[in-house]
Design a protein around this motif. Structure first.
Motif, PDB file in Angstrom:
ATOM      1  N   LYS A  45       0.854  -1.189   0.000  1.00  0.00           N
ATOM      2  CA  LYS A  45       0.000   0.000   0.000  1.00  0.00           C
ATOM      3  C   LYS A  45       0.895   1.246   0.000  1.00  0.00           C
ATOM      4  O   LYS A  45       1.772   1.374   0.851  1.00  0.00           O
ATOM      5  N   TRP A  48      -0.068   8.493  -0.595  1.00  0.00           N
ATOM      6  CA  TRP A  48      -0.853   9.154  -1.628  1.00  0.00           C
ATOM      7  C   TRP A  48      -1.068  10.623  -1.307  1.00  0.00           C
ATOM      8  O   TRP A  48      -0.992  11.048  -0.151  1.00  0.00           O
ATOM      9  N   TYR A 130     -11.198  10.279   1.719  1.00  0.00           N
ATOM     10  CA  TYR A 130     -10.083   9.935   2.613  1.00  0.00           C
ATOM     11  C   TYR A 130     -10.277   8.536   3.207  1.00  0.00           C
ATOM     12  O   TYR A 130      -9.313   7.772   3.358  1.00  0.00           O
ATOM     13  N   THR A 131     -11.515   8.198   3.537  1.00  0.00           N
ATOM     14  CA  THR A 131     -11.814   6.905   4.160  1.00  0.00           C
ATOM     15  C   THR A 131     -12.073   5.808   3.135  1.00  0.00           C
ATOM     16  O   THR A 131     -11.618   4.669   3.301  1.00  0.00           O
ATOM     17  N   PRO A 134      -8.804   4.095   0.425  1.00  0.00           N
ATOM     18  CA  PRO A 134      -7.893   3.025   0.877  1.00  0.00           C
ATOM     19  C   PRO A 134      -8.581   1.673   1.069  1.00  0.00           C
ATOM     20  O   PRO A 134      -7.904   0.645   1.143  1.00  0.00           O
ATOM     21  N   LYS A 135      -9.905   1.668   1.152  1.00  0.00           N
ATOM     22  CA  LYS A 135     -10.617   0.401   1.307  1.00  0.00           C
ATOM     23  C   LYS A 135     -10.690  -0.374  -0.005  1.00  0.00           C
ATOM     24  O   LYS A 135     -10.863  -1.592   0.010  1.00  0.00           O
ATOM     25  N   LEU A 139      -3.730   1.938  -1.086  1.00  0.00           N
ATOM     26  CA  LEU A 139      -3.280   3.225  -0.559  1.00  0.00           C
ATOM     27  C   LEU A 139      -3.099   3.111   0.944  1.00  0.00           C
ATOM     28  O   LEU A 139      -3.966   2.562   1.645  1.00  0.00           O
ATOM     29  N   ASP A 140      -2.000   3.630   1.443  1.00  0.00           N
ATOM     30  CA  ASP A 140      -1.699   3.580   2.871  1.00  0.00           C
ATOM     31  C   ASP A 140      -2.514   4.644   3.595  1.00  0.00           C
ATOM     32  O   ASP A 140      -2.289   5.847   3.392  1.00  0.00           O
ATOM     33  N   PRO A 141      -3.465   4.277   4.453  1.00  0.00           N
ATOM     34  CA  PRO A 141      -4.321   5.272   5.102  1.00  0.00           C
ATOM     35  C   PRO A 141      -3.590   6.167   6.088  1.00  0.00           C
ATOM     36  O   PRO A 141      -4.141   7.199   6.512  1.00  0.00           O
ATOM     37  N   ALA A 142      -2.365   5.822   6.446  1.00  0.00           N
ATOM     38  CA  ALA A 142      -1.603   6.612   7.415  1.00  0.00           C
ATOM     39  C   ALA A 142      -0.624   7.573   6.757  1.00  0.00           C
ATOM     40  O   ALA A 142       0.064   8.318   7.454  1.00  0.00           O
ATOM     41  N   VAL A 144      -0.803  10.329   3.979  1.00  0.00           N
ATOM     42  CA  VAL A 144      -1.596  11.119   3.045  1.00  0.00           C
ATOM     43  C   VAL A 144      -1.119  12.572   3.051  1.00  0.00           C
ATOM     44  O   VAL A 144      -0.910  13.161   4.117  1.00  0.00           O
ATOM     45  N   LYS A 166      -4.821  14.444   9.779  1.00  0.00           N
ATOM     46  CA  LYS A 166      -5.134  13.646   8.599  1.00  0.00           C
ATOM     47  C   LYS A 166      -4.037  13.708   7.533  1.00  0.00           C
ATOM     48  O   LYS A 166      -3.877  12.779   6.752  1.00  0.00           O
TER      49      LYS A 166
END
Length: 290
Positions: A45, A48, A130-131, A134-135, A139-142, A144, A166
């Motif tokens: 991931k 981004w 944003y949420t 990544p699902k 993409l790495d949700p941490a 951004v 965020k």
């Protein structure tokens, strides 16, 4: 929510996906572009960056003319190119001028009717996309970041300062840096937020920087040949002065001689901005300089 891929375009070893989805926040269909670098996979991931476009633009402009993908591919970073406003339903007068209404959402949540029903671009970016992205994508949700141009530069700066947990990085091209004091911002804010100028301060980078807590490390480029800069629509000096008074020495504004407001300007310095973000999103060991 799920995204529908309308087209896949090979780009610098990666893939540019043209996406659509039904937005719960906006209440209607929305389109966007997503660039996935060659390093992205289910097992990897990647960091981004949101690229927020300016007035009259869509999610296509930056993807097709910004020249971000080359540097993004080399450093394993994805780029998300959202739209600039809701596209439906329509309101009376929302397309009478290029600087308000359709394609001019300003990345805020409107509080004035009728726009308050659907013009929720702040929540669309920092909550829904944003949420959701990544699902469904690697993409790495941490990790951004956020950057933008003109109206989108305003959006990048303000969303970063309003939601510092965020975003790990921020930059801007020719941002509308003090919208409360320029025609573009005053028209948009009065239409979306009402006539109380005190309410506008929560969406103005020059005002937000005065009380921002924590360290700011911001790259901003402005062309000295930019007609909108000369007309007083951008006001980067106001942001620069406010930042220095607040002790934020990391707000770096580079005045680029003779450059204008166009995508030629953006493309020239695109790699610099990707490199700036990579310093916060990717290990220093993996950084590729340009």
């Amino acid at each position: 929510m799920s995204f529908e891929t309308k087209a896949t375009v090979p780009s610098f070893g990666g893939r540019l996906l043209k996406l659509s989805h039904s937005s719960a926040v906006i209440g209607s269909p929305m389109a966007l572009n997503l660039y996935l670098p060659p390093q992205a996979s289910d097992a990897n991931k990647v960091p981004w960056i949101f690229y927020l476009a300016g007035l009259t633009c869509t999610g296509d402009n930056g993807a097709e003319k910004g020249f971000f993908q080359a540097a993004a591919a080399q450093n394993g970073v994805a780029i998300v190119y959202p739209d600039t406003s809701p596209r439906e339903p329509r309101y009376d007068g929302d397309d009478e001028g290029y600087d308000f209404g359709r394609a001019a959402g300003y990345y805020i949540n409107a509080t004035k009717a009728p726009y308050s029903a659907t013009y929720k671009m702040e929540s669309y970016i920092v909550e829904e996309l944003y949420t959701a992205l990544p699902k469904e994508f690697p993409l790495d949700p941490a990790k951004v970041g956020v950057m933008g141009h003109s109206m989108g530069g305003h959006g990048a700066l303000t969303l970063y300062m309003k939601h510092p947990k965020k975003f790990k990085s921020v930059s801007a091209f020719a941002p509308i840096a003090n919208p409360s004091n320029c025609h573009w911002g005053q028209k948009a804010f009065s239409g979306y937020l009402g006539d109380n100028a005190d309410d506008w301060k929560a969406h103005d980078a020059t005002e937000l920087v005065k009380t921002f807590k924590g360290k700011l490390d911001v790259l901003i480029d402005v062309g000295t040949g930019d007609a909108f800069y000369k007309q007083g629509q951008l006001l980067p000096e106001h942001l620069e002065t406010a930042a220095k008074k607040a002790g934020h020495e990391g707000v770096k504004i580079r005045f680029q001689k003779d450059y204008d407001h166009s995508y030629y300007f953006i493309a020239t310095f695109a790699a610099d901005h990707i490199e700036h973000h990579v310093r916060f999103l990717v290990s220093q060991d993996n950084l590729i300089d340009f």
